[in-house]
Design a protein around this motif. Structure first.
Motif, mmCIF file in Angstrom:
data_model
loop_
_atom_site.group_PDB
_atom_site.id
_atom_site.type_symbol
_atom_site.label_atom_id
_atom_site.label_comp_id
_atom_site.label_asym_id
_atom_site.label_seq_id
_atom_site.Cartn_x
_atom_site.Cartn_y
_atom_site.Cartn_z
ATOM 1 N N MET A 104 0.816 -1.204 -0.071
ATOM 2 C CA MET A 104 0.013 -0.007 -0.164
ATOM 3 C C MET A 104 0.867 1.281 -0.160
ATOM 4 O O MET A 104 1.873 1.130 0.601
ATOM 5 N N ALA A 105 0.193 2.297 -0.729
ATOM 6 C CA ALA A 105 1.170 3.570 -0.734
ATOM 7 C C ALA A 105 1.361 4.116 0.736
ATOM 8 O O ALA A 105 0.645 4.023 1.904
ATOM 9 N N ARG A 106 2.528 4.842 0.862
ATOM 10 C CA ARG A 106 2.719 5.591 1.801
ATOM 11 C C ARG A 106 1.784 6.618 2.192
ATOM 12 O O ARG A 106 1.510 7.231 1.189
ATOM 13 N N PRO A 107 1.474 6.960 3.240
ATOM 14 C CA PRO A 107 0.535 8.003 3.658
ATOM 15 C C PRO A 107 1.073 9.373 3.448
ATOM 16 O O PRO A 107 2.207 9.717 3.780
ATOM 17 N N ASN A 108 0.297 10.253 2.698
ATOM 18 C CA ASN A 108 0.553 11.692 2.670
ATOM 19 C C ASN A 108 0.510 12.466 3.975
ATOM 20 O O ASN A 108 0.281 12.187 5.131
ATOM 21 N N ALA A 109 0.943 13.752 3.741
ATOM 22 C CA ALA A 109 0.875 14.706 4.814
ATOM 23 C C ALA A 109 -0.380 14.946 5.277
ATOM 24 O O ALA A 109 -0.760 15.041 6.474
ATOM 25 N N GLU A 110 -1.385 15.082 4.645
ATOM 26 C CA GLU A 110 -2.804 15.350 5.116
ATOM 27 C C GLU A 110 -3.196 14.032 5.801
ATOM 28 O O GLU A 110 -4.129 14.380 6.754
ATOM 29 N N GLN A 111 -3.116 12.846 5.330
ATOM 30 C CA GLN A 111 -3.399 11.580 6.233
ATOM 31 C C GLN A 111 -2.808 11.810 7.440
ATOM 32 O O GLN A 111 -3.609 11.455 8.600
ATOM 33 N N TRP A 112 -1.568 11.835 7.464
ATOM 34 C CA TRP A 112 -0.701 12.241 8.776
ATOM 35 C C TRP A 112 -1.386 13.203 9.653
ATOM 36 O O TRP A 112 -1.573 12.717 11.000
ATOM 37 N N SER A 113 -1.802 14.189 9.162
ATOM 38 C CA SER A 113 -2.136 15.507 10.106
ATOM 39 C C SER A 113 -3.553 14.991 10.736
ATOM 40 O O SER A 113 -3.842 15.307 11.811
ATOM 41 N N ALA A 114 -4.310 14.368 9.688
ATOM 42 C CA ALA A 114 -5.813 13.994 10.286
ATOM 43 C C ALA A 114 -5.593 12.974 11.403
ATOM 44 O O ALA A 114 -6.173 12.887 12.545
ATOM 45 N N ALA A 115 -4.777 11.961 11.139
ATOM 46 C CA ALA A 115 -4.731 10.893 12.108
ATOM 47 C C ALA A 115 -4.063 11.615 13.582
ATOM 48 O O ALA A 115 -4.465 11.193 14.493
ATOM 49 N N LEU A 116 -3.007 12.320 13.470
ATOM 50 C CA LEU A 116 -2.338 12.687 14.682
ATOM 51 C C LEU A 116 -3.312 13.383 15.464
ATOM 52 O O LEU A 116 -3.229 13.722 16.644
ATOM 53 N N HIS A 117 -4.134 14.496 14.573
ATOM 54 C CA HIS A 117 -5.027 15.222 15.336
ATOM 55 C C HIS A 117 -5.834 14.715 16.211
ATOM 56 O O HIS A 117 -6.450 15.005 17.369
ATOM 57 N N GLN A 118 -6.353 13.576 15.617
ATOM 58 C CA GLN A 118 -7.573 12.895 16.471
ATOM 59 C C GLN A 118 -6.889 12.266 17.613
ATOM 60 O O GLN A 118 -7.548 12.042 18.579
ATOM 61 N N LEU A 119 -5.904 11.592 17.714
ATOM 62 C CA LEU A 119 -5.044 11.076 18.330
ATOM 63 C C LEU A 119 -4.792 12.089 19.602
ATOM 64 O O LEU A 119 -4.709 11.837 20.839
#
Length: 550
Positions: A1-16
């Protein structure tokens, strides 16, 4: 699977991080996020640690920084210069004193570089806040988001506005100037329903533009009475004559708050379209390029001395190519543009249709009104006095071909007219419509002959009235002659009593009594003159104390 982009990282970290702040973050939740991003659990923990360290060390603006940004009109360099001077123990920056509240606010602040300060302002201020500090309220409103109004149907709402047109025009008299237009647009279909051009806007231009929109017109399909007018707070729109006319027609008038162009954004957009689609193509466009001297590029000069000189140049017969457009030429050009805009200009706001097509495809019933009623309500109004040669108005003399003002010299009347159209005026006397007058120098041969024919009819009627009055006078005099005037008859001596008086009169007195009485004072005819008139009282002797024997 493709590596996550900056927007995906930002959304996931924000929720955590949000879960951690609420005390709900668990290892299982971090494991699920890692699986969703297709990374290891350790990678998620490392990212979280890096973000938290950045938050702890990231510079944040203080209230003093924000206040200084506003006071220094959005100049971050000036804020940094003053901040650095205070930290160095100085109370001035660039030879200007620093306000005491800024000195106390920055007293224990940490030093920061200019680039860090710039990034902080860019990150923490909204575009509207930054624009307000640099450009004021107008710049701030340019960064705001507004709700669109719900779709309406034709004639539900009309928006109206005045606009000073940036084009130099030569009026019939006076220096060259930039005219004003009053326009109304239908909110649902974008049809320009009515317009009026004048030197300055007034209540008459508002009424004229409304009248044009309510009556059938070649320029567009609009007709009928609107349900509401959406206007600004201009004094011309708030005039009593406008409100009275709208009240009489049952039209609601909604006045928008001052300096809120978004409240009537569709007419504002048409105003910009007027500049872009029409005026920028005409000679004398005052917002066009200029020479180094400030003179408008092109054949027309819009500076004050030149404006004042165009009137004299036109009177001296200067060539048309050296003068601004004549008023009548510009009005015709604007009328042609309105027709094009309504019938040929495709508008993206109404699905790529023309305004005329959008109007015709709207099945909403129209509330129509007879033209003669609108003539009384919706026209500019001015008072005038009828003169010897007609009605003088706007440097013209108006006459009525039907001759209805010919015998009214000196009477005061009211004129109702269209400000940009001098082809006719409607004349009102004591509040009632009298006639329509036209410039005497523009009458057709048929209208001139109609005027002379009406004059001949009036002269014959006056002569007939005079002859009838003479006949009635003769009949009254004949009646008086046959019946006698009671007052005059009481002064005369009845023939039956002449014998009774004869004994009391001097010699010849009886002949005097028998002479016919004079009726010359009645206008019947003169009596034979007396050789030696004697008053009746002198003929009576005094032996009976003046008492008559009868």
């Amino acid at each position: 699977m493709a590596r996550p982009n900056a927007e995906q990282w930002s959304a996931a970290l924000h929720q955590l991080r949000e879960a951690h702040a609420a005390g709900q973050r668990t290892t299982a939740m971090v494991r699920l996020v890692a699986a969703g991003l297709s990374v290891t659990e350790r990678a998620v923990w490392l990212r979280l640690a890096a973000v938290e360290r950045s938050d702890e060390t990231r510079f944040r603006l203080s209230d003093t920084d924000r206040a200084a940004y506003v006071d220094f009109r959005g100049n971050v360099a000036a804020v940094h210069r003053a901040r650095t001077a205070v930290l160095a123990g100085r109370t001035t920056a660039a030879a200007a004193s620093i306000p005491d509240e800024f000195v106390s606010g920055w007293a224990n602040a940490a030093p920061v570089s200019l680039r860090t300060l710039q990034r902080a302002f860019a990150a923490e201020l909204t575009p509207a806040q930054a624009a307000a500090a640099a450009g004021g309220d107008r710049a701030r409103r340019a960064k705001l988001v507004y709700l669109r109004r719900a779709a309406s149907h034709r004639n539900q709402v009309w928006e109206g506005d005045h606009k000073n047109l940036p084009v130099l025009v030569l009026p019939p008299r006076g220096p060259a100037t930039t005219p004003w237009v009053t326009m109304f647009i239908d909110d649902a279909t974008r049809v320009i329903v009515g317009w009026a051009i004048a030197l300055t806007p007034h209540a008459g231009t508002v009424l004229t533009a409304l009248r044009m929109g309510m009556l059938p017109d070649d320029a567009g399909p609009a007709r009928g009475v609107p349900g509401m007018l959406r206007l600004d707070r201009g004094l011309e729109f708030a005039a009593d004559s406008v409100r009275d006319a709208m009240n009489a027609l049952g039209v609601e008038v909604a006045v928008m708050p001052a300096y809120h162009a978004n409240a009537k954004g569709k007419i504002e957009r048409v105003n910009r379209s007027t500049d872009q689609l029409l005026l920028s193509m005409l000679p004398g466009f005052t917002e066009g390029p200029r020479e180094l001297s400030g003179r408008l590029a092109g054949p027309v000069d819009d500076r004050s001395p030149a404006r004042a000189g165009y009137e004299a140049a036109a009177a001296a017969g200067a060539p048309a190519e050296t003068l601004p457009m004549r008023w009548s030429v510009f009005v015709d050009q604007f009328a042609a543009w309105v027709t094009w805009y309504n019938r040929e200009h495709a508008h993206t706001g109404i699905g790529g249709r023309t305004p005329a097509a959008a109007w015709e495809q709207d099945p909403t019933p129209l509330r129509l009104i007879p033209e003669d009623e609108l003539r009384h309500l919706l026209l500019a109004d001015v008072g005038r006095t009828i003169g010897a040669d007609g009605i003088h108005f706007r440097n013209l003399v108006y006459v009525c071909p039907a001759g209805l003002i010919r015998e009214r010299r000196g009477q005061k009347v009211r004129l109702r007219y269209m400000p940009h159209d001098d082809r006719s005026v409607h004349v009102y006397l004591d509040g009632a419509y009298l006639t329509t007058c036209y410039p005497d120098n523009a009458l057709s041969d048929e209208q001139a002959e109609q005027f002379y024919a009406a004059a001949r009819v009036a002269e014959r009627a006056a002569a007939a009235d005079k002859r009838a009055a003479r006949r009635r006078g003769r009949r009254r005099l004949a009646a008086l002659a046959s019946s006698g005037d009671p007052v005059t008859e009481s002064k005369l001596v009845s023939p039956v009593d002449v014998a009774a008086l004869a004994g009391r009169l001097p010699a010849g007195g009886g002949q005097l009594l028998r002479r016919p009485a004079s009726t010359s004072l009645l206008g019947i005819g003169p009596a034979a003159p007396l050789d030696d008139p004697v008053a009746l009282d002198d003929l009576i002797t005094d032996d009976q104390d003046g008492a008559m024997p009868w």
